[in-house]
Design a protein around this motif. Structure first.
Motif, PDB file in Angstrom:
ATOM      1  N   HIS A  70       0.856  -1.187   0.000  1.00  0.00           N
ATOM      2  CA  HIS A  70       0.000   0.000   0.000  1.00  0.00           C
ATOM      3  C   HIS A  70       0.889   1.232   0.000  1.00  0.00           C
ATOM      4  O   HIS A  70       1.912   1.250   0.676  1.00  0.00           O
ATOM      5  CB  HIS A  70      -0.911   0.004   1.233  1.00  0.00           C
ATOM      6  CG  HIS A  70      -1.819   1.174   1.299  1.00  0.00           C
ATOM      7  ND1 HIS A  70      -2.923   1.296   0.490  1.00  0.00           N
ATOM      8  CD2 HIS A  70      -1.777   2.285   2.055  1.00  0.00           C
ATOM      9  CE1 HIS A  70      -3.526   2.446   0.762  1.00  0.00           C
ATOM     10  NE2 HIS A  70      -2.848   3.059   1.707  1.00  0.00           N
ATOM     11  N   SER A  71       0.503   2.244  -0.739  1.00  0.00           N
ATOM     12  CA  SER A  71       1.268   3.483  -0.771  1.00  0.00           C
ATOM     13  C   SER A  71       0.308   4.664  -0.770  1.00  0.00           C
ATOM     14  O   SER A  71      -0.702   4.648  -1.477  1.00  0.00           O
ATOM     15  CB  SER A  71       2.165   3.527  -2.008  1.00  0.00           C
ATOM     16  OG  SER A  71       2.974   4.668  -1.980  1.00  0.00           O
ATOM     17  N   THR A  72       0.624   5.662   0.024  1.00  0.00           N
ATOM     18  CA  THR A  72      -0.203   6.855   0.140  1.00  0.00           C
ATOM     19  C   THR A  72       0.667   8.085  -0.023  1.00  0.00           C
ATOM     20  O   THR A  72       1.791   8.121   0.487  1.00  0.00           O
ATOM     21  CB  THR A  72      -0.874   6.904   1.535  1.00  0.00           C
ATOM     22  OG1 THR A  72      -1.648   5.724   1.714  1.00  0.00           O
ATOM     23  CG2 THR A  72      -1.753   8.117   1.696  1.00  0.00           C
ATOM     24  N   VAL A  73       0.155   9.103  -0.706  1.00  0.00           N
ATOM     25  CA  VAL A  73       0.862  10.376  -0.848  1.00  0.00           C
ATOM     26  C   VAL A  73       0.395  11.291   0.275  1.00  0.00           C
ATOM     27  O   VAL A  73      -0.799  11.505   0.462  1.00  0.00           O
ATOM     28  CB  VAL A  73       0.586  11.017  -2.221  1.00  0.00           C
ATOM     29  CG1 VAL A  73       1.292  12.351  -2.331  1.00  0.00           C
ATOM     30  CG2 VAL A  73       1.021  10.091  -3.336  1.00  0.00           C
ATOM     31  N   VAL A  74       1.368  11.816   1.043  1.00  0.00           N
ATOM     32  CA  VAL A  74       1.075  12.683   2.179  1.00  0.00           C
ATOM     33  C   VAL A  74       1.581  14.084   1.868  1.00  0.00           C
ATOM     34  O   VAL A  74       2.717  14.247   1.422  1.00  0.00           O
ATOM     35  CB  VAL A  74       1.746  12.139   3.465  1.00  0.00           C
ATOM     36  CG1 VAL A  74       1.474  13.046   4.643  1.00  0.00           C
ATOM     37  CG2 VAL A  74       1.270  10.725   3.750  1.00  0.00           C
ATOM     38  N   ARG A  96       6.610  -0.157   7.750  1.00  0.00           N
ATOM     39  CA  ARG A  96       6.233   1.137   7.180  1.00  0.00           C
ATOM     40  C   ARG A  96       7.498   1.881   6.800  1.00  0.00           C
ATOM     41  O   ARG A  96       8.448   1.943   7.584  1.00  0.00           O
ATOM     42  CB  ARG A  96       5.443   1.937   8.209  1.00  0.00           C
ATOM     43  CG  ARG A  96       4.996   3.279   7.715  1.00  0.00           C
ATOM     44  CD  ARG A  96       4.241   3.975   8.798  1.00  0.00           C
ATOM     45  NE  ARG A  96       4.664   5.359   8.805  1.00  0.00           N
ATOM     46  CZ  ARG A  96       4.129   6.293   9.526  1.00  0.00           C
ATOM     47  NH1 ARG A  96       3.158   5.999  10.356  1.00  0.00           N
ATOM     48  NH2 ARG A  96       4.559   7.526   9.466  1.00  0.00           N
ATOM     49  N   GLY A  97       7.524   2.458   5.612  1.00  0.00           N
ATOM     50  CA  GLY A  97       8.705   3.185   5.164  1.00  0.00           C
ATOM     51  C   GLY A  97       8.384   4.092   3.995  1.00  0.00           C
ATOM     52  O   GLY A  97       7.227   4.311   3.658  1.00  0.00           O
ATOM     53  N   ARG A  98       9.419   4.597   3.368  1.00  0.00           N
ATOM     54  CA  ARG A  98       9.285   5.511   2.233  1.00  0.00           C
ATOM     55  C   ARG A  98      10.011   4.907   1.046  1.00  0.00           C
ATOM     56  O   ARG A  98      11.083   4.335   1.195  1.00  0.00           O
ATOM     57  CB  ARG A  98       9.897   6.869   2.590  1.00  0.00           C
ATOM     58  CG  ARG A  98       9.683   7.933   1.549  1.00  0.00           C
ATOM     59  CD  ARG A  98      10.105   9.288   2.079  1.00  0.00           C
ATOM     60  NE  ARG A  98      11.526   9.374   2.386  1.00  0.00           N
ATOM     61  CZ  ARG A  98      12.471   9.645   1.487  1.00  0.00           C
ATOM     62  NH1 ARG A  98      12.165   9.830   0.239  1.00  0.00           N
ATOM     63  NH2 ARG A  98      13.729   9.720   1.858  1.00  0.00           N
ATOM     64  N   VAL A  99       9.412   5.032  -0.141  1.00  0.00           N
ATOM     65  CA  VAL A  99      10.025   4.539  -1.368  1.00  0.00           C
ATOM     66  C   VAL A  99      10.513   5.745  -2.153  1.00  0.00           C
ATOM     67  O   VAL A  99       9.765   6.700  -2.367  1.00  0.00           O
ATOM     68  CB  VAL A  99       9.027   3.710  -2.205  1.00  0.00           C
ATOM     69  CG1 VAL A  99       9.682   3.222  -3.490  1.00  0.00           C
ATOM     70  CG2 VAL A  99       8.504   2.536  -1.402  1.00  0.00           C
ATOM     71  N   MET A 100      11.787   5.721  -2.569  1.00  0.00           N
ATOM     72  CA  MET A 100      12.348   6.825  -3.340  1.00  0.00           C
ATOM     73  C   MET A 100      11.716   6.855  -4.721  1.00  0.00           C
ATOM     74  O   MET A 100      11.458   5.811  -5.318  1.00  0.00           O
ATOM     75  CB  MET A 100      13.864   6.682  -3.464  1.00  0.00           C
ATOM     76  CG  MET A 100      14.596   6.860  -2.159  1.00  0.00           C
ATOM     77  SD  MET A 100      16.379   6.973  -2.343  1.00  0.00           S
ATOM     78  CE  MET A 100      16.779   5.350  -2.916  1.00  0.00           C
ATOM     79  N   GLY A 101      11.498   8.046  -5.216  1.00  0.00           N
ATOM     80  CA  GLY A 101      10.903   8.225  -6.532  1.00  0.00           C
ATOM     81  C   GLY A 101       9.729   9.172  -6.435  1.00  0.00           C
ATOM     82  O   GLY A 101       9.412   9.690  -5.358  1.00  0.00           O
ATOM     83  N   PRO A 102       9.070   9.439  -7.562  1.00  0.00           N
ATOM     84  CA  PRO A 102       7.910  10.333  -7.523  1.00  0.00           C
ATOM     85  C   PRO A 102       6.787   9.704  -6.709  1.00  0.00           C
ATOM     86  O   PRO A 102       6.494   8.515  -6.888  1.00  0.00           O
ATOM     87  CB  PRO A 102       7.515  10.477  -8.995  1.00  0.00           C
ATOM     88  CG  PRO A 102       8.127   9.308  -9.679  1.00  0.00           C
ATOM     89  CD  PRO A 102       9.348   8.937  -8.894  1.00  0.00           C
ATOM     90  N   PRO A 103       6.180  10.459  -5.797  1.00  0.00           N
ATOM     91  CA  PRO A 103       5.171   9.875  -4.902  1.00  0.00           C
ATOM     92  C   PRO A 103       4.010   9.209  -5.632  1.00  0.00           C
ATOM     93  O   PRO A 103       3.500   8.193  -5.168  1.00  0.00           O
ATOM     94  CB  PRO A 103       4.687  11.060  -4.075  1.00  0.00           C
ATOM     95  CG  PRO A 103       5.806  12.036  -4.124  1.00  0.00           C
ATOM     96  CD  PRO A 103       6.449  11.859  -5.466  1.00  0.00           C
ATOM     97  N   ILE A 104       3.608   9.740  -6.774  1.00  0.00           N
ATOM     98  CA  ILE A 104       2.470   9.126  -7.469  1.00  0.00           C
ATOM     99  C   ILE A 104       2.906   7.962  -8.351  1.00  0.00           C
ATOM    100  O   ILE A 104       2.089   7.279  -8.938  1.00  0.00           O
ATOM    101  CB  ILE A 104       1.695  10.162  -8.305  1.00  0.00           C
ATOM    102  CG1 ILE A 104       2.610  10.786  -9.351  1.00  0.00           C
ATOM    103  CG2 ILE A 104       1.080  11.209  -7.408  1.00  0.00           C
ATOM    104  CD1 ILE A 104       1.872  11.618 -10.364  1.00  0.00           C
ATOM    105  N   GLY A 105       4.207   7.708  -8.445  1.00  0.00           N
ATOM    106  CA  GLY A 105       4.720   6.617  -9.264  1.00  0.00           C
ATOM    107  C   GLY A 105       4.900   5.309  -8.520  1.00  0.00           C
ATOM    108  O   GLY A 105       5.335   4.323  -9.100  1.00  0.00           O
ATOM    109  N   ILE A 106       4.553   5.268  -7.242  1.00  0.00           N
ATOM    110  CA  ILE A 106       4.701   4.058  -6.430  1.00  0.00           C
ATOM    111  C   ILE A 106       3.341   3.374  -6.357  1.00  0.00           C
ATOM    112  O   ILE A 106       2.347   3.992  -5.987  1.00  0.00           O
ATOM    113  CB  ILE A 106       5.192   4.401  -5.010  1.00  0.00           C
ATOM    114  CG1 ILE A 106       6.396   5.329  -5.043  1.00  0.00           C
ATOM    115  CG2 ILE A 106       5.477   3.147  -4.221  1.00  0.00           C
ATOM    116  CD1 ILE A 106       7.585   4.794  -5.789  1.00  0.00           C
ATOM    117  N   HIS A 107       3.288   2.096  -6.717  1.00  0.00           N
ATOM    118  CA  HIS A 107       2.027   1.368  -6.765  1.00  0.00           C
ATOM    119  C   HIS A 107       2.149   0.040  -6.033  1.00  0.00           C
ATOM    120  O   HIS A 107       3.239  -0.493  -5.863  1.00  0.00           O
ATOM    121  CB  HIS A 107       1.626   1.096  -8.218  1.00  0.00           C
ATOM    122  CG  HIS A 107       1.482   2.336  -9.033  1.00  0.00           C
ATOM    123  ND1 HIS A 107       0.385   3.157  -8.952  1.00  0.00           N
ATOM    124  CD2 HIS A 107       2.323   2.901  -9.935  1.00  0.00           C
ATOM    125  CE1 HIS A 107       0.542   4.169  -9.770  1.00  0.00           C
ATOM    126  NE2 HIS A 107       1.712   4.049 -10.379  1.00  0.00           N
TER     127      HIS A 107
END
Length: 138
Positions: A70-74, A96-107
């Motif tokens: 699951h990924s959410t843009v904050v 829970r963590g953060r994925v590098m890259g554009p926030p809307i590009g993580i699926h």
């Protein structure tokens, strides 16, 4: 009148004292997790097993690979948008963590690997995409 006895704070063989302690520079960049010795459940930063409530946990080292569940843009409390993701690691626990890259590009379903970088503000692990996934026209 109740008198406190000194035997209360004694660590025992199955206690969670010292859980996730690192020993040496080789483990500084590794992700450590616990596995219950009774039922085998893998978990991240817990004191008791969420399945059997056992306290006999052993610390293991993760390979660092996982899948975005699951990924959410904050947009709040930060100058720019960032993502917050739940990553299911190959060993079976969720972090829970953060994925590098554009926030809307993580699926959901994207494969990720643990990065050497750490989130300086929140201290959460940072992941990077393993490969660019094929996306259909949206």
């Amino acid at each position: 009148m109740y008198h406190h006895s000194g035997s209360v704070a004694r660590p025992t063989a199955g206690s969670a004292v010292g859980v996730l302690e690192t020993t040496g520079a080789a483990q500084d960049d590794a992700m450590l997790f616990q596995r219950c010795t009774w039922c085998g459940t893998a978990m991240y930063h817990r004191l008791l097993c969420p399945v059997c409530q056992g306290s006999d946990l052993r610390t293991e080292r993760s390979e660092g690979t996982g899948t975005v569940r699951h990924s959410t843009v904050v947009h709040r409390n930060s100058p720019a948008a960032r993502n917050v993701s739940l990553i299911e690691m190959a060993e079976g626990f969720v972090v829970r963590g953060r994925v590098m890259g554009p926030p809307i590009g993580i699926h959901s379903g994207d494969r990720v690997r643990l990065s050497q970088a750490k989130d300086p503000v929140r201290g959460e692990p940072v992941f990077q995409l393993v490969d660019e996934p094929y996306r259909a026209w949206t």
